[in-house]
Design an enzyme around this catalytic site. Structure first.
Site, short mmCIF file in Angstrom:
data_model
loop_
_atom_site.label_atom_id
_atom_site.label_comp_id
_atom_site.label_asym_id
_atom_site.label_seq_id
_atom_site.Cartn_x
_atom_site.Cartn_y
_atom_site.Cartn_z
N SER A 1 36.12 35.20 33.69
CA SER A 1 34.87 34.50 33.98
C SER A 1 34.08 34.31 32.69
O SER A 1 34.31 35.05 31.72
CB SER A 1 34.03 35.37 34.93
OG SER A 1 32.73 34.85 35.09
N TYR B 1 30.53 43.80 37.81
CA TYR B 1 31.42 42.63 37.82
C TYR B 1 31.74 42.15 36.40
O TYR B 1 32.90 41.94 36.04
CB TYR B 1 30.76 41.52 38.63
CG TYR B 1 31.50 40.20 38.65
CD1 TYR B 1 32.55 39.98 39.53
CD2 TYR B 1 31.13 39.15 37.79
CE1 TYR B 1 33.22 38.76 39.56
CE2 TYR B 1 31.80 37.94 37.81
CZ TYR B 1 32.84 37.74 38.70
OH TYR B 1 33.49 36.54 38.71
P1 NAD Z 1 36.31 33.22 46.86
O1 NAD Z 1 35.36 34.03 47.65
O2 NAD Z 1 36.80 31.98 47.46
O3 NAD Z 1 37.56 34.08 46.43
C1 NAD Z 1 37.54 35.45 46.22
C2 NAD Z 1 38.63 36.03 47.08
O4 NAD Z 1 38.81 37.40 46.70
C3 NAD Z 1 38.31 36.07 48.56
O5 NAD Z 1 38.74 34.89 49.20
C4 NAD Z 1 39.09 37.28 49.05
O6 NAD Z 1 40.27 36.88 49.69
C5 NAD Z 1 39.46 38.02 47.77
N1 NAD Z 1 39.10 39.43 47.86
C6 NAD Z 1 37.90 40.01 47.65
N2 NAD Z 1 37.98 41.34 47.86
C7 NAD Z 1 39.28 41.60 48.19
C8 NAD Z 1 40.01 42.77 48.52
N3 NAD Z 1 39.41 43.98 48.55
N4 NAD Z 1 41.31 42.65 48.82
C9 NAD Z 1 41.93 41.44 48.81
N5 NAD Z 1 41.29 40.30 48.50
C10 NAD Z 1 39.98 40.39 48.20
O7 NAD Z 1 35.57 32.94 45.48
P2 NAD Z 1 36.07 32.33 44.10
O8 NAD Z 1 34.83 32.03 43.38
O9 NAD Z 1 37.09 31.30 44.31
O10 NAD Z 1 36.71 33.60 43.37
C11 NAD Z 1 37.97 33.59 42.80
C12 NAD Z 1 37.96 34.24 41.44
O11 NAD Z 1 37.22 33.43 40.54
C13 NAD Z 1 37.37 35.63 41.36
O12 NAD Z 1 38.16 36.46 40.54
C14 NAD Z 1 36.04 35.39 40.68
O13 NAD Z 1 35.61 36.53 39.96
C15 NAD Z 1 36.40 34.25 39.76
N6 NAD Z 1 35.25 33.50 39.28
C16 NAD Z 1 34.50 32.77 40.14
C17 NAD Z 1 33.41 32.08 39.65
C18 NAD Z 1 32.52 31.26 40.55
O14 NAD Z 1 31.47 30.81 40.11
N7 NAD Z 1 32.88 31.02 41.79
C19 NAD Z 1 33.09 32.14 38.29
C20 NAD Z 1 33.89 32.90 37.44
C21 NAD Z 1 34.97 33.58 37.96
#
Ligand code: NAD
Ligand code: MG
Length: 296
Positions: free
Chosen positions: A188, A201
């Site tokens: 991230s 985080y």
């Molecule tokens: P999202 O909520 O769609 O995806 C996160 C997923 O993590 C969930 O769908 C869930 O299935 C999984 N998860 C959480 N806890 C879990 C557990 N205990 N066991 C199994 N699965 C679990 O959101 P997203 O934003 O698509 O996130 C995906 C990745 O992108 C993450 O690693 C997040 O840190 C990273 N990210 C997101 C952003 C943003 O702005 N959305 C920015 C930087 C990084």
């Protein structure tokens, strides 16, 4: 052939404010308004991953869903992991993978448990009949303003889901993965420039940067590439289920140089590139998809 007109990146998707919304974590994508765009209608494949066998964690929604859809349309069979509460989102992804003519395997379960991580990889390998792409997207993010309110339980869980699961999943997968396989982790902008309210985080994302770069050096001689994607603010369930305070949702993403939040589909090509043979000379790298925010 479809003509590719230039598109102003500041005007795409939702450049205006979102309305405030909140769900309990992990958040269900189908209940969001607007729904994130994971390429359901738009992603077109180009045979870049025909015959590949991919496991995508967090594949039910958001960025993981965009990767899973793209992989299937590029010709891969795809297993996705998610939490049991997210079954309805996962079923939508399964239908999309099958519409692309590929095999979909759904494996719900909690990545903070070591035994589940072992079982997940074993089952994905068995059901896909192989494993050569490991795309680790799942993540936990809960904003807490003050360190005095950050519990040991949350601190531990965030590290288990975001960092420890990488160790457990990858250790199980490596003996099963042939040379030429690819591992893609998800960090991230928080792994470079941490927000005050994302202490746990952001720390895990700094750890993922180090983990990815160290592992890439270890696995290069074995013919396995390891890279990371570093998203900026992307419109997903993570953010409206406690990832940001609710007051921050309307203007989410507007502080980036492109002045809007990204959509998961805007990361799909990068996940495909890193997973596929196109990236044969790329390892140990972190690719930003940030709306212009620097990774520094
Ligand atoms: P999202 O909520 O769609 O995806 C996160 C997923 O993590 C969930 O769908 C869930 O299935 C999984 N998860 C959480 N806890 C879990 C557990 N205990 N066991 C199994 N699965 C679990 O959101 P997203 O934003 O698509 O996130 C995906 C990745 O992108 C993450 O690693 C997040 O840190 C990273 N990210 C997101 C952003 C943003 O702005 N959305 C920015 C930087 C990084
Ligand atoms: Mg989800």
């Amino acid at each position: 052939m479809t003509e590719q007109h230039p598109k102003d990146p500041t005007k795409l998707y939702h450049p205006d404010k979102f309305h405030k919304q909140y769900q309990e974590a992990p958040g269900i994508q189908s209940k969001m308004d607007p729904k994130p765009d994971c390429g359901e209608e738009s992603y077109k494949g180009n045979d870049k991953m025909v015959g590949r066998k991919a496991l995508v964690t967090g594949g039910d929604s958001g960025i993981g869903r965009a990767a899973a859809i793209a992989y299937a349309r590029e010709g891969a069979d795809v297993a996705i992991n998610y939490l049991p509460e997210e079954q309805s989102d996962a079923e939508e992804v399964k239908a999309l993978i099958e519409e692309a003519g590929r095999k979909a395997v759904l494996i719900p379960g909690d990545l903070s448990e070591e035994q589940f991580c072992i079982d997940l990889v074993t089952k994905a390998h068995q059901e896909l009949g192989g494993l050569d792409v490991l795309t680790l997207v799942a993540g936990k993010q809960q904003a807490v303003e003050d360190i005095m309110d950050l519990t040991t339980e949350q601190f531990r869980k965030t590290f288990e889901v975001n960092v420890f699961s990488l160790l457990w999943v990858i250790k199980t997968a490596l003996p099963l993965m042939p040379k030429g396989s690819s591992i893609v982790t998800t960090t991230s902008v928080q792994g470079y420039n941490p927000s005050a309210n994302l202490l746990d985080y952001a720390s895990t994302k700094f750890a993922i940067n180090g983990f990815t770069r160290s592992l890439s050096k270890q696995l290069a001689p074995k013919g396995i590439r390891v890279n990371a994607v570093a998203p900026g603010p992307i419109w997903t369930p993570l953010q409206i289920s406690g990832g940001q305070p609710s007051e921050a949702i309307p203007a989410f993403g507007q502080q980036t140089p492109l002045a809007r939040a990204g959509q998961p589909v805007e990361l799909a090509d990068v996940y495909v590139f890193l997973a596929s043979n196109s990236a044969s000379y790329v390892t140990g790298q972190i690719y930003g998809v940030t709306g212009g925010t620097e990774l520094a």
